[in-house]
Design an enzyme around this catalytic site. Structure first.
Site, PDB file in Angstrom:
ATOM      1  N   ASP A  37       0.831  -1.198   0.000  1.00  0.00           N
ATOM      2  CA  ASP A  37       0.000   0.000   0.000  1.00  0.00           C
ATOM      3  C   ASP A  37       0.874   1.260   0.000  1.00  0.00           C
ATOM      4  OD1 ASP A  37      -2.445   1.338   0.042  1.00  0.00           O
ATOM      5  OD2 ASP A  37      -3.268   0.030   1.593  1.00  0.00           O
ATOM      6  N   ASP A  87     -10.560   3.008  -3.297  1.00  0.00           N
ATOM      7  CA  ASP A  87     -11.336   1.828  -2.912  1.00  0.00           C
ATOM      8  C   ASP A  87     -12.783   1.967  -3.395  1.00  0.00           C
ATOM      9  OD1 ASP A  87      -8.951   1.547  -1.649  1.00  0.00           O
ATOM     10  OD2 ASP A  87      -9.750   1.479   0.385  1.00  0.00           O
TER      11      ASP A  87
END
Ligand code: GLA
Length: 547
Positions: free
Chosen positions: A182, A247
Protein backbone atom coordinates in the site's frame (compact mmCIF):
# COMPACT_ATOMS: atom_id res chain seq x y z
CA UNK A 1 23.03 2.75 -44.96
CA UNK A 2 19.92 2.77 -42.90
CA UNK A 3 18.42 4.98 -40.19
CA UNK A 4 17.53 3.25 -36.96
CA UNK A 5 16.87 4.70 -33.56
CA UNK A 6 19.33 4.49 -30.68
CA UNK A 7 19.04 2.25 -27.62
CA UNK A 8 16.49 4.48 -25.96
CA UNK A 9 14.50 4.84 -29.18
CA UNK A 10 14.65 8.60 -28.74
CA UNK A 11 17.17 9.99 -31.20
CA UNK A 12 18.13 8.85 -34.65
CA UNK A 13 21.58 7.68 -35.53
CA UNK A 14 23.20 6.15 -38.59
CA UNK A 15 24.29 2.58 -38.62
CA UNK A 16 25.47 0.37 -41.38
CA UNK A 17 23.02 -2.11 -42.60
CA UNK A 18 24.26 -5.41 -43.91
CA UNK A 19 21.57 -6.90 -46.05
CA UNK A 20 20.42 -10.32 -45.07
CA UNK A 21 18.49 -12.48 -47.33
CA UNK A 22 17.90 -15.76 -45.64
CA UNK A 23 14.74 -15.35 -43.66
CA UNK A 24 11.26 -15.08 -45.07
CA UNK A 25 10.45 -11.90 -43.22
CA UNK A 26 7.09 -10.63 -44.34
CA UNK A 27 6.78 -7.42 -46.31
CA UNK A 28 4.20 -4.80 -45.36
CA UNK A 29 0.81 -5.97 -46.49
CA UNK A 30 1.90 -9.56 -47.03
CA UNK A 31 0.38 -12.35 -44.96
CA UNK A 32 2.52 -13.26 -41.95
CA UNK A 33 4.51 -16.51 -41.96
CA UNK A 34 2.56 -19.43 -40.57
CA UNK A 35 5.14 -20.12 -37.87
CA UNK A 36 4.62 -16.63 -36.44
CA UNK A 37 1.11 -17.56 -35.38
CA UNK A 38 2.02 -19.68 -32.35
CA UNK A 39 0.82 -17.69 -29.36
CA UNK A 40 2.74 -17.79 -26.13
CA UNK A 41 0.47 -17.94 -23.08
CA UNK A 42 1.15 -15.16 -20.57
CA UNK A 43 0.46 -15.31 -16.80
CA UNK A 44 -3.22 -14.60 -16.09
CA UNK A 45 -4.47 -12.03 -13.55
CA UNK A 46 -4.63 -13.42 -9.98
CA UNK A 47 -7.87 -14.85 -8.56
CA UNK A 48 -8.68 -15.07 -4.87
CA UNK A 49 -10.18 -13.41 -1.82
CA UNK A 50 -8.94 -10.48 0.29
CA UNK A 51 -9.89 -9.65 3.86
CA UNK A 52 -10.25 -5.86 3.78
CA UNK A 53 -13.75 -5.22 2.38
CA UNK A 54 -15.61 -7.43 4.86
CA UNK A 55 -13.30 -7.60 7.88
CA UNK A 56 -11.35 -4.34 7.92
CA UNK A 57 -8.75 -4.52 10.68
CA UNK A 58 -10.61 -7.23 12.61
CA UNK A 59 -8.66 -9.87 10.70
CA UNK A 60 -7.08 -12.79 12.61
CA UNK A 61 -6.30 -16.49 12.18
CA UNK A 62 -9.89 -17.53 12.87
CA UNK A 63 -11.28 -15.26 10.16
CA UNK A 64 -8.69 -16.44 7.67
CA UNK A 65 -9.19 -20.14 8.39
CA UNK A 66 -12.97 -19.79 7.97
CA UNK A 67 -12.58 -17.99 4.65
CA UNK A 68 -10.04 -20.49 3.34
CA UNK A 69 -12.28 -23.41 4.27
CA UNK A 70 -15.26 -21.69 2.65
CA UNK A 71 -13.35 -21.09 -0.61
CA UNK A 72 -12.78 -24.82 -0.90
CA UNK A 73 -16.22 -25.92 0.33
CA UNK A 74 -18.26 -23.59 -1.87
CA UNK A 75 -16.54 -24.55 -5.13
CA UNK A 76 -14.62 -21.30 -5.68
CA UNK A 77 -11.26 -23.06 -5.40
CA UNK A 78 -12.34 -25.51 -8.07
CA UNK A 79 -13.43 -22.59 -10.26
CA UNK A 80 -9.89 -21.14 -10.11
CA UNK A 81 -9.76 -18.87 -7.06
CA UNK A 82 -6.60 -19.57 -5.11
CA UNK A 83 -5.26 -16.64 -3.07
CA UNK A 84 -6.38 -15.97 0.50
CA UNK A 85 -5.00 -12.47 1.05
CA UNK A 86 -4.54 -11.04 4.54
CA UNK A 87 -4.90 -7.26 4.24
CA UNK A 88 -4.35 -4.43 6.75
CA UNK A 89 -4.71 -5.13 10.45
CA UNK A 90 -2.63 -8.30 10.77
CA UNK A 91 0.35 -6.40 12.22
CA UNK A 92 0.29 -3.53 14.69
CA UNK A 93 3.71 -2.07 13.99
CA UNK A 94 5.95 -3.81 16.53
CA UNK A 95 9.48 -5.00 15.77
CA UNK A 96 12.08 -6.76 17.90
CA UNK A 97 15.60 -5.45 18.58
CA UNK A 98 16.78 -6.85 15.20
CA UNK A 99 13.94 -5.11 13.38
CA UNK A 100 11.96 -8.29 12.76
CA UNK A 101 8.18 -7.96 12.60
CA UNK A 102 6.46 -9.07 15.83
CA UNK A 103 2.77 -10.04 15.65
CA UNK A 104 0.07 -10.48 18.29
CA UNK A 105 0.36 -14.12 19.40
CA UNK A 106 -3.31 -14.24 20.42
CA UNK A 107 -4.50 -13.20 16.96
CA UNK A 108 -2.06 -15.60 15.27
CA UNK A 109 -1.80 -18.65 17.57
CA UNK A 110 -0.26 -22.07 17.00
CA UNK A 111 -2.59 -24.05 14.76
CA UNK A 112 -0.90 -27.45 14.84
CA UNK A 113 1.32 -29.38 17.26
CA UNK A 114 4.88 -28.08 17.40
CA UNK A 115 4.00 -24.57 16.16
CA UNK A 116 4.83 -21.36 18.03
CA UNK A 117 2.14 -18.74 18.66
CA UNK A 118 2.93 -15.46 16.90
CA UNK A 119 4.49 -17.12 13.86
CA UNK A 120 2.77 -16.17 10.59
CA UNK A 121 4.12 -19.38 9.04
CA UNK A 122 1.30 -21.17 10.94
CA UNK A 123 -1.52 -19.57 8.99
CA UNK A 124 0.37 -19.95 5.72
CA UNK A 125 0.77 -23.68 6.38
CA UNK A 126 -2.94 -23.91 7.09
CA UNK A 127 -3.86 -22.12 3.85
CA UNK A 128 -1.42 -24.26 1.87
CA UNK A 129 -2.81 -27.43 3.45
CA UNK A 130 -6.12 -26.65 1.72
CA UNK A 131 -4.38 -26.37 -1.65
CA UNK A 132 -4.63 -22.55 -1.64
CA UNK A 133 -2.07 -19.74 -1.73
CA UNK A 134 -1.47 -17.08 0.90
CA UNK A 135 -1.16 -13.31 0.55
CA UNK A 136 0.13 -10.66 2.97
CA UNK A 137 0.10 -6.86 3.09
CA UNK A 138 2.40 -3.97 3.98
CA UNK A 139 3.04 -0.32 3.09
CA UNK A 140 5.90 1.19 1.10
CA UNK A 141 6.28 3.99 3.67
CA UNK A 142 7.32 4.09 7.31
CA UNK A 143 3.69 4.24 8.42
CA UNK A 144 0.77 2.47 6.83
CA UNK A 145 -2.93 3.06 6.35
CA UNK A 146 -3.47 2.32 10.08
CA UNK A 147 -2.82 6.04 10.50
CA UNK A 148 -6.38 6.41 9.19
CA UNK A 149 -8.08 3.44 10.85
CA UNK A 150 -11.50 2.38 9.74
CA UNK A 151 -12.09 0.58 13.04
CA UNK A 152 -10.06 0.59 16.26
CA UNK A 153 -7.08 2.74 17.30
CA UNK A 154 -4.33 4.38 15.22
CA UNK A 155 -1.22 2.23 14.82
CA UNK A 156 2.07 3.75 13.74
CA UNK A 157 5.08 2.31 11.90
CA UNK A 158 3.05 -0.37 10.15
CA UNK A 159 5.06 0.08 6.93
CA UNK A 160 8.19 -1.54 5.55
CA UNK A 161 10.30 1.51 4.68
CA UNK A 162 13.82 1.02 6.03
CA UNK A 163 13.17 -2.76 6.18
CA UNK A 164 12.37 -3.68 2.60
CA UNK A 165 14.87 -6.51 2.27
CA UNK A 166 14.23 -7.79 5.78
CA UNK A 167 10.42 -7.74 5.52
CA UNK A 168 10.07 -9.23 2.06
CA UNK A 169 12.53 -11.97 2.96
CA UNK A 170 10.43 -12.58 6.05
CA UNK A 171 7.23 -12.82 4.01
CA UNK A 172 8.86 -15.33 1.65
CA UNK A 173 10.30 -17.32 4.57
CA UNK A 174 6.90 -17.48 6.24
CA UNK A 175 5.79 -19.02 2.93
CA UNK A 176 3.55 -16.25 1.58
CA UNK A 177 2.95 -16.34 -2.18
CA UNK A 178 1.62 -12.82 -2.72
CA UNK A 179 2.25 -9.39 -1.25
CA UNK A 180 0.16 -6.23 -1.59
CA UNK A 181 2.08 -3.03 -0.92
CA UNK A 182 0.00 0.00 0.00
CA UNK A 183 0.97 3.66 -0.24
CA UNK A 184 -0.48 5.56 2.78
CA UNK A 185 2.97 6.02 4.34
CA UNK A 186 4.68 6.69 1.03
CA UNK A 187 2.07 9.30 0.23
CA UNK A 188 2.46 10.99 3.61
CA UNK A 189 6.23 11.24 3.12
CA UNK A 190 5.79 12.38 -0.51
CA UNK A 191 8.00 9.57 -1.76
CA UNK A 192 8.25 8.75 -5.47
CA UNK A 193 6.25 5.54 -6.01
CA UNK A 194 8.12 4.54 -9.18
CA UNK A 195 11.35 4.61 -7.13
CA UNK A 196 9.99 2.92 -4.00
CA UNK A 197 8.09 0.16 -5.81
CA UNK A 198 11.17 -0.58 -7.94
CA UNK A 199 13.22 -0.93 -4.76
CA UNK A 200 10.55 -3.20 -3.31
CA UNK A 201 10.47 -5.34 -6.45
CA UNK A 202 14.24 -5.77 -6.16
CA UNK A 203 13.84 -6.76 -2.49
CA UNK A 204 11.20 -9.29 -3.56
CA UNK A 205 13.56 -10.59 -6.24
CA UNK A 206 16.28 -11.08 -3.62
CA UNK A 207 13.86 -12.83 -1.26
CA UNK A 208 12.79 -15.13 -4.08
CA UNK A 209 16.41 -15.92 -4.90
CA UNK A 210 17.21 -16.74 -1.25
CA UNK A 211 14.10 -18.84 -0.56
CA UNK A 212 13.31 -20.17 -4.04
CA UNK A 213 9.75 -19.07 -3.25
CA UNK A 214 7.73 -16.88 -5.63
CA UNK A 215 6.09 -13.74 -4.16
CA UNK A 216 3.51 -12.17 -6.50
CA UNK A 217 3.64 -8.34 -6.41
CA UNK A 218 0.50 -6.19 -6.01
CA UNK A 219 1.06 -2.43 -6.12
CA UNK A 220 -1.52 -0.22 -4.42
CA UNK A 221 -1.03 3.52 -4.90
CA UNK A 222 -4.58 4.02 -6.23
CA UNK A 223 -3.54 5.29 -9.66
CA UNK A 224 -2.40 8.62 -8.18
CA UNK A 225 0.90 8.65 -10.03
CA UNK A 226 -0.10 6.99 -13.32
CA UNK A 227 1.36 3.57 -12.38
CA UNK A 228 0.40 2.22 -15.81
CA UNK A 229 3.33 4.28 -17.15
CA UNK A 230 5.93 2.64 -14.88
CA UNK A 231 4.50 -0.41 -13.11
CA UNK A 232 4.84 -3.13 -15.79
CA UNK A 233 8.10 -4.95 -14.91
CA UNK A 234 9.00 -2.23 -12.33
CA UNK A 235 12.26 -3.14 -10.58
CA UNK A 236 12.40 -6.31 -12.69
CA UNK A 237 9.06 -7.75 -11.47
CA UNK A 238 8.22 -10.64 -13.77
CA UNK A 239 4.47 -10.15 -13.45
CA UNK A 240 2.52 -7.68 -11.34
CA UNK A 241 -0.70 -5.73 -10.89
CA UNK A 242 -1.24 -2.10 -9.92
CA UNK A 243 -4.29 -0.34 -8.53
CA UNK A 244 -5.74 2.29 -10.83
CA UNK A 245 -8.18 3.99 -8.44
CA UNK A 246 -9.27 4.39 -4.83
CA UNK A 247 -11.34 1.83 -2.91
CA UNK A 248 -14.76 0.92 -4.36
CA UNK A 249 -16.16 0.66 -0.87
CA UNK A 250 -15.05 1.33 2.69
CA UNK A 251 -15.28 -1.92 4.66
CA UNK A 252 -18.66 -3.25 5.72
CA UNK A 253 -18.07 -5.38 8.82
CA UNK A 254 -21.22 -6.99 10.27
CA UNK A 255 -21.90 -6.05 13.92
CA UNK A 256 -19.26 -3.30 13.90
CA UNK A 257 -19.85 0.42 13.55
CA UNK A 258 -20.54 1.33 9.89
CA UNK A 259 -22.12 -2.11 9.34
CA UNK A 260 -24.95 -0.31 7.53
CA UNK A 261 -22.69 0.94 4.73
CA UNK A 262 -23.57 -0.08 1.20
CA UNK A 263 -21.46 -0.74 -1.87
CA UNK A 264 -22.66 1.21 -4.90
CA UNK A 265 -22.98 0.32 -8.55
CA UNK A 266 -21.81 3.85 -9.43
CA UNK A 267 -18.61 3.09 -7.53
CA UNK A 268 -18.15 -0.12 -9.53
CA UNK A 269 -18.55 1.71 -12.86
CA UNK A 270 -16.26 4.52 -11.77
CA UNK A 271 -13.45 2.12 -10.76
CA UNK A 272 -13.91 0.17 -13.99
CA UNK A 273 -13.55 3.34 -16.08
CA UNK A 274 -10.45 4.46 -14.21
CA UNK A 275 -8.84 1.06 -14.79
CA UNK A 276 -8.76 1.23 -18.59
CA UNK A 277 -5.11 1.53 -19.65
CA UNK A 278 -4.81 -1.07 -22.39
CA UNK A 279 -1.36 -0.02 -23.58
CA UNK A 280 0.11 -1.12 -20.24
CA UNK A 281 -1.86 -4.33 -19.89
CA UNK A 282 -0.06 -7.13 -21.68
CA UNK A 283 2.22 -10.13 -21.18
CA UNK A 284 1.29 -10.69 -17.52
CA UNK A 285 0.99 -7.08 -16.31
CA UNK A 286 -2.49 -5.95 -15.26
CA UNK A 287 -4.43 -2.85 -14.24
CA UNK A 288 -6.23 -3.48 -10.93
CA UNK A 289 -9.55 -1.64 -10.46
CA UNK A 290 -9.77 -2.97 -6.84
CA UNK A 291 -11.10 -5.98 -5.01
CA UNK A 292 -14.61 -6.81 -6.17
CA UNK A 293 -17.72 -5.99 -4.14
CA UNK A 294 -19.76 -8.77 -5.79
CA UNK A 295 -21.99 -10.24 -3.05
CA UNK A 296 -21.60 -7.31 -0.65
CA UNK A 297 -24.57 -5.28 0.64
CA UNK A 298 -25.79 -2.68 -1.83
CA UNK A 299 -25.69 -4.49 -5.18
CA UNK A 300 -28.52 -6.43 -6.80
CA UNK A 301 -27.90 -9.83 -8.40
CA UNK A 302 -28.01 -8.22 -11.84
CA UNK A 303 -25.49 -5.56 -10.76
CA UNK A 304 -23.23 -8.29 -9.38
CA UNK A 305 -23.28 -9.94 -12.82
CA UNK A 306 -22.44 -6.66 -14.56
CA UNK A 307 -19.61 -6.09 -12.07
CA UNK A 308 -18.18 -9.56 -12.73
CA UNK A 309 -18.58 -9.04 -16.49
CA UNK A 310 -16.71 -5.73 -16.36
CA UNK A 311 -13.81 -7.18 -14.38
CA UNK A 312 -13.63 -10.21 -16.69
CA UNK A 313 -13.69 -8.24 -19.93
CA UNK A 314 -10.87 -6.02 -18.72
CA UNK A 315 -8.82 -8.99 -17.43
CA UNK A 316 -8.84 -7.46 -13.95
CA UNK A 317 -7.63 -9.45 -10.95
CA UNK A 318 -10.63 -11.36 -9.58
CA UNK A 319 -10.20 -10.74 -5.86
CA UNK A 320 -13.42 -11.20 -3.97
CA UNK A 321 -14.10 -8.91 -1.00
CA UNK A 322 -17.33 -10.47 0.28
CA UNK A 323 -17.51 -12.84 3.27
CA UNK A 324 -17.18 -16.26 1.64
CA UNK A 325 -19.01 -18.02 4.46
CA UNK A 326 -22.32 -16.34 3.63
CA UNK A 327 -22.55 -16.00 -0.16
CA UNK A 328 -25.99 -16.47 -1.69
CA UNK A 329 -26.44 -19.12 -4.38
CA UNK A 330 -26.84 -16.39 -6.96
CA UNK A 331 -23.60 -14.65 -5.93
CA UNK A 332 -21.74 -17.94 -5.98
CA UNK A 333 -23.05 -18.73 -9.45
CA UNK A 334 -21.91 -15.27 -10.59
CA UNK A 335 -18.43 -15.68 -9.13
CA UNK A 336 -17.91 -19.19 -10.50
CA UNK A 337 -19.36 -18.97 -14.04
CA UNK A 338 -16.58 -20.82 -15.91
CA UNK A 339 -17.13 -19.05 -19.22
CA UNK A 340 -16.89 -15.59 -17.68
CA UNK A 341 -13.80 -16.62 -15.69
CA UNK A 342 -12.27 -17.98 -18.91
CA UNK A 343 -12.64 -14.53 -20.50
CA UNK A 344 -10.80 -12.94 -17.59
CA UNK A 345 -8.05 -15.57 -17.54
CA UNK A 346 -7.57 -15.86 -21.31
CA UNK A 347 -3.93 -16.53 -22.17
CA UNK A 348 -3.60 -13.53 -24.52
CA UNK A 349 -3.79 -11.34 -21.39
CA UNK A 350 -5.30 -8.31 -23.15
CA UNK A 351 -7.66 -5.70 -21.75
CA UNK A 352 -11.08 -5.21 -23.35
CA UNK A 353 -11.52 -2.04 -25.40
CA UNK A 354 -14.54 0.15 -26.02
CA UNK A 355 -15.11 -0.48 -29.73
CA UNK A 356 -18.43 1.31 -30.26
CA UNK A 357 -20.78 3.62 -28.41
CA UNK A 358 -24.20 5.01 -29.21
CA UNK A 359 -25.05 8.34 -27.63
CA UNK A 360 -24.49 8.62 -23.91
CA UNK A 361 -24.19 5.33 -22.09
CA UNK A 362 -24.75 2.59 -24.67
CA UNK A 363 -21.41 0.91 -25.17
CA UNK A 364 -19.80 -2.13 -26.77
CA UNK A 365 -16.61 -3.50 -25.19
CA UNK A 366 -14.53 -6.20 -26.84
CA UNK A 367 -11.67 -8.38 -25.61
CA UNK A 368 -9.66 -10.43 -28.09
CA UNK A 369 -9.31 -14.05 -26.95
CA UNK A 370 -6.64 -16.62 -27.68
CA UNK A 371 -8.81 -18.71 -30.01
CA UNK A 372 -8.43 -16.99 -33.39
CA UNK A 373 -11.71 -15.33 -34.37
CA UNK A 374 -13.01 -15.23 -30.79
CA UNK A 375 -14.03 -11.99 -29.07
CA UNK A 376 -15.62 -11.56 -25.68
CA UNK A 377 -18.15 -8.77 -26.07
CA UNK A 378 -20.02 -6.75 -23.46
CA UNK A 379 -23.09 -4.75 -24.46
CA UNK A 380 -23.36 -2.24 -21.62
CA UNK A 381 -26.35 0.00 -20.97
CA UNK A 382 -25.52 2.77 -18.48
CA UNK A 383 -28.76 4.64 -19.15
CA UNK A 384 -32.04 4.67 -17.23
CA UNK A 385 -34.02 2.87 -19.95
CA UNK A 386 -33.80 -0.45 -21.76
CA UNK A 387 -32.20 -0.08 -25.18
CA UNK A 388 -31.11 -2.11 -28.20
CA UNK A 389 -27.34 -2.27 -28.69
CA UNK A 390 -25.80 -3.53 -31.92
CA UNK A 391 -22.33 -4.94 -32.47
CA UNK A 392 -20.90 -5.06 -36.01
CA UNK A 393 -18.25 -7.68 -36.74
CA UNK A 394 -16.10 -5.00 -38.38
CA UNK A 395 -15.90 -3.17 -35.00
CA UNK A 396 -14.40 -6.33 -33.52
CA UNK A 397 -11.60 -6.67 -36.08
CA UNK A 398 -13.40 -9.65 -37.59
CA UNK A 399 -14.13 -10.01 -41.30
CA UNK A 400 -17.07 -7.63 -41.64
CA UNK A 401 -19.15 -9.50 -44.18
CA UNK A 402 -19.20 -13.01 -42.83
CA UNK A 403 -21.16 -15.20 -40.55
CA UNK A 404 -20.22 -15.47 -36.88
CA UNK A 405 -21.69 -17.50 -34.05
CA UNK A 406 -22.89 -15.82 -30.87
CA UNK A 407 -23.00 -17.31 -27.39
CA UNK A 408 -24.48 -15.68 -24.29
CA UNK A 409 -22.20 -16.36 -21.31
CA UNK A 410 -24.65 -15.66 -18.49
CA UNK A 411 -27.50 -17.78 -19.78
CA UNK A 412 -24.86 -20.14 -21.25
CA UNK A 413 -26.63 -20.60 -24.51
CA UNK A 414 -25.66 -20.55 -28.20
CA UNK A 415 -27.80 -17.96 -29.92
CA UNK A 416 -26.99 -19.03 -33.50
CA UNK A 417 -25.09 -17.53 -36.44
CA UNK A 418 -25.49 -13.99 -37.65
CA UNK A 419 -24.23 -12.11 -40.71
CA UNK A 420 -22.25 -8.91 -40.11
CA UNK A 421 -23.83 -7.87 -36.79
CA UNK A 422 -25.88 -8.81 -33.73
CA UNK A 423 -28.37 -6.75 -31.70
CA UNK A 424 -29.79 -7.31 -28.23
CA UNK A 425 -32.04 -5.38 -25.92
CA UNK A 426 -30.15 -4.52 -22.77
CA UNK A 427 -31.98 -3.51 -19.58
CA UNK A 428 -31.17 -0.27 -17.80
CA UNK A 429 -27.86 -0.44 -15.89
CA UNK A 430 -27.36 -3.97 -17.12
CA UNK A 431 -25.14 -5.75 -19.62
CA UNK A 432 -25.19 -8.70 -21.99
CA UNK A 433 -22.00 -10.72 -22.19
CA UNK A 434 -21.20 -12.73 -25.31
CA UNK A 435 -18.47 -14.64 -27.04
CA UNK A 436 -18.57 -14.08 -30.77
CA UNK A 437 -16.70 -16.50 -33.00
CA UNK A 438 -16.05 -15.25 -36.51
CA UNK A 439 -13.26 -14.98 -39.08
CA UNK A 440 -10.25 -12.86 -38.21
CA UNK A 441 -9.88 -9.66 -40.23
CA UNK A 442 -6.58 -9.14 -42.08
CA UNK A 443 -3.50 -7.99 -40.21
CA UNK A 444 -0.69 -6.06 -41.88
CA UNK A 445 2.79 -7.53 -41.39
CA UNK A 446 5.97 -5.55 -40.97
CA UNK A 447 9.58 -6.64 -40.80
CA UNK A 448 12.10 -4.56 -38.81
CA UNK A 449 13.42 -1.46 -40.56
CA UNK A 450 17.02 -2.58 -40.36
CA UNK A 451 16.08 -5.88 -41.93
CA UNK A 452 17.75 -7.57 -39.00
CA UNK A 453 16.48 -8.73 -35.65
CA UNK A 454 17.38 -6.97 -32.43
CA UNK A 455 20.27 -8.29 -30.38
CA UNK A 456 21.80 -7.18 -27.13
CA UNK A 457 22.32 -3.41 -26.93
CA UNK A 458 20.53 -2.80 -30.19
CA UNK A 459 17.07 -1.53 -30.94
CA UNK A 460 14.63 -2.73 -33.49
CA UNK A 461 12.23 -0.30 -34.99
CA UNK A 462 9.24 -0.35 -37.29
CA UNK A 463 8.99 3.08 -38.83
CA UNK A 464 6.13 3.20 -41.29
CA UNK A 465 3.29 1.50 -39.57
CA UNK A 466 -0.33 2.15 -40.42
CA UNK A 467 -3.41 0.83 -38.72
CA UNK A 468 -7.12 0.51 -39.38
CA UNK A 469 -7.92 1.60 -35.80
CA UNK A 470 -6.37 4.09 -33.39
CA UNK A 471 -6.02 1.60 -30.56
CA UNK A 472 -4.71 -1.39 -32.42
CA UNK A 473 -3.89 -4.96 -31.53
CA UNK A 474 -0.31 -5.77 -32.45
CA UNK A 475 1.14 -9.26 -32.57
CA UNK A 476 4.87 -9.43 -31.92
CA UNK A 477 6.69 -12.49 -33.29
CA UNK A 478 9.99 -13.31 -31.59
CA UNK A 479 12.25 -16.05 -30.36
CA UNK A 480 13.61 -16.60 -26.86
CA UNK A 481 15.66 -19.74 -26.29
CA UNK A 482 16.11 -19.10 -22.52
CA UNK A 483 13.97 -20.76 -19.90
CA UNK A 484 12.99 -17.39 -18.39
CA UNK A 485 11.28 -14.36 -19.90
CA UNK A 486 13.30 -11.59 -21.48
CA UNK A 487 12.07 -8.00 -21.30
CA UNK A 488 12.12 -5.09 -23.73
CA UNK A 489 10.85 -1.55 -23.71
CA UNK A 490 8.47 -0.54 -26.43
CA UNK A 491 8.13 3.13 -27.29
CA UNK A 492 5.26 4.01 -29.62
CA UNK A 493 5.45 7.34 -31.48
CA UNK A 494 8.03 8.62 -28.99
CA UNK A 495 5.72 8.39 -25.96
CA UNK A 496 6.58 6.88 -22.57
CA UNK A 497 7.72 3.29 -23.02
CA UNK A 498 6.03 0.17 -21.69
CA UNK A 499 7.95 -2.96 -20.74
CA UNK A 500 6.93 -6.18 -22.44
CA UNK A 501 7.70 -9.74 -21.26
CA UNK A 502 8.83 -12.22 -23.89
CA UNK A 503 8.30 -15.70 -22.48
CA UNK A 504 10.43 -18.62 -23.72
CA UNK A 505 9.60 -19.97 -27.17
CA UNK A 506 11.61 -23.18 -26.78
CA UNK A 507 14.55 -22.51 -29.09
CA UNK A 508 16.25 -19.89 -31.25
CA UNK A 509 14.44 -21.34 -34.23
CA UNK A 510 10.97 -21.50 -32.76
CA UNK A 511 9.01 -18.34 -33.31
CA UNK A 512 6.38 -17.41 -30.73
CA UNK A 513 4.03 -14.45 -30.53
CA UNK A 514 2.55 -12.21 -27.88
CA UNK A 515 -0.09 -9.53 -28.33
CA UNK A 516 -0.23 -5.95 -27.12
CA UNK A 517 -2.57 -3.02 -27.70
CA UNK A 518 -0.91 0.16 -28.98
CA UNK A 519 -2.15 3.67 -29.62
CA UNK A 520 -1.30 4.21 -33.30
CA UNK A 521 -2.60 7.75 -33.59
CA UNK A 522 -0.60 9.05 -36.55
CA UNK A 523 -2.11 9.46 -39.98
CA UNK A 524 -1.32 6.96 -42.71
CA UNK A 525 1.88 4.99 -42.33
CA UNK A 526 3.30 7.46 -39.81
CA UNK A 527 3.50 5.35 -36.69
CA UNK A 528 6.81 4.28 -35.17
CA UNK A 529 7.25 1.32 -32.85
CA UNK A 530 10.69 0.97 -31.33
CA UNK A 531 11.83 -1.90 -29.09
CA UNK A 532 14.90 -1.69 -26.84
CA UNK A 533 16.27 -4.70 -25.10
CA UNK A 534 16.64 -3.98 -21.38
CA UNK A 535 19.30 -6.42 -20.25
CA UNK A 536 20.70 -9.88 -20.62
CA UNK A 537 21.12 -11.55 -23.97
CA UNK A 538 18.68 -9.25 -25.77
CA UNK A 539 15.88 -10.67 -27.84
CA UNK A 540 15.06 -11.44 -31.43
CA UNK A 541 12.02 -9.79 -32.89
CA UNK A 542 11.06 -11.27 -36.22
CA UNK A 543 8.09 -9.19 -37.25
CA UNK A 544 4.93 -7.45 -36.09
CA UNK A 545 1.38 -7.82 -37.39
CA UNK A 546 -0.94 -4.86 -36.98
CA UNK A 547 -4.71 -4.65 -36.97
C1 GLA B 1 -6.03 1.25 1.27
C2 GLA B 1 -6.20 0.23 0.14
C3 GLA B 1 -7.25 -0.80 0.52
C4 GLA B 1 -6.90 -1.47 1.82
C5 GLA B 1 -6.72 -0.41 2.90
C6 GLA B 1 -6.22 -0.96 4.20
O1 GLA B 1 -7.15 2.03 1.38
O2 GLA B 1 -6.55 0.87 -1.03
O3 GLA B 1 -7.38 -1.75 -0.51
O4 GLA B 1 -5.74 -2.23 1.68
O5 GLA B 1 -5.79 0.58 2.49
O6 GLA B 1 -6.10 0.05 5.13
Amino acid sequence: MQMVQDSKCARLKLVFFVAFAVTILALPGAPSPANAQRQIAVPPPPMGWASWNSFSNTVDAKVIMNQARAMVANGMAKAGYQYINIDEGWWLGQRDAQGNIVVDAKAWPALAPGEQAGDMANIVRYIHSLGLKAGIYTDAGMDGCSLFPDLGPVYQHVGSEGHYEQDFLQFAMWGFDYVKVDWCGGDKEKLDPAVQYAEIARAIGKAEAVTGHRLYFSICEWGNNSPWTWAPNVGGATADIWRTSGDIVVPIVPHEKHSGRLASFTGVLSNYDQGIHPEAEHTGFYNDPDMMVVGMPGLTDAQNRVHMSLWAISAAPLLVGADLTSLSDDTLATLTNPEVIAVDQDSLGLQGLKVASYGDGLEVWSKALSTPGDRAVLLLNRTGDPAAITIHWSDLGLAGVSSASVRNLWIRKDLGSFDSSYSATVQSNDAVMLVIHGSEGKLKSYSPDAGDRVHKDEDVSFNKVSSRVRLARVRISYTNADNAPRFAELRVNGRTATRIAFYPTGSENTVGAVWIEALLDREGAGNVLCFSSISGPGLNIESIDVE
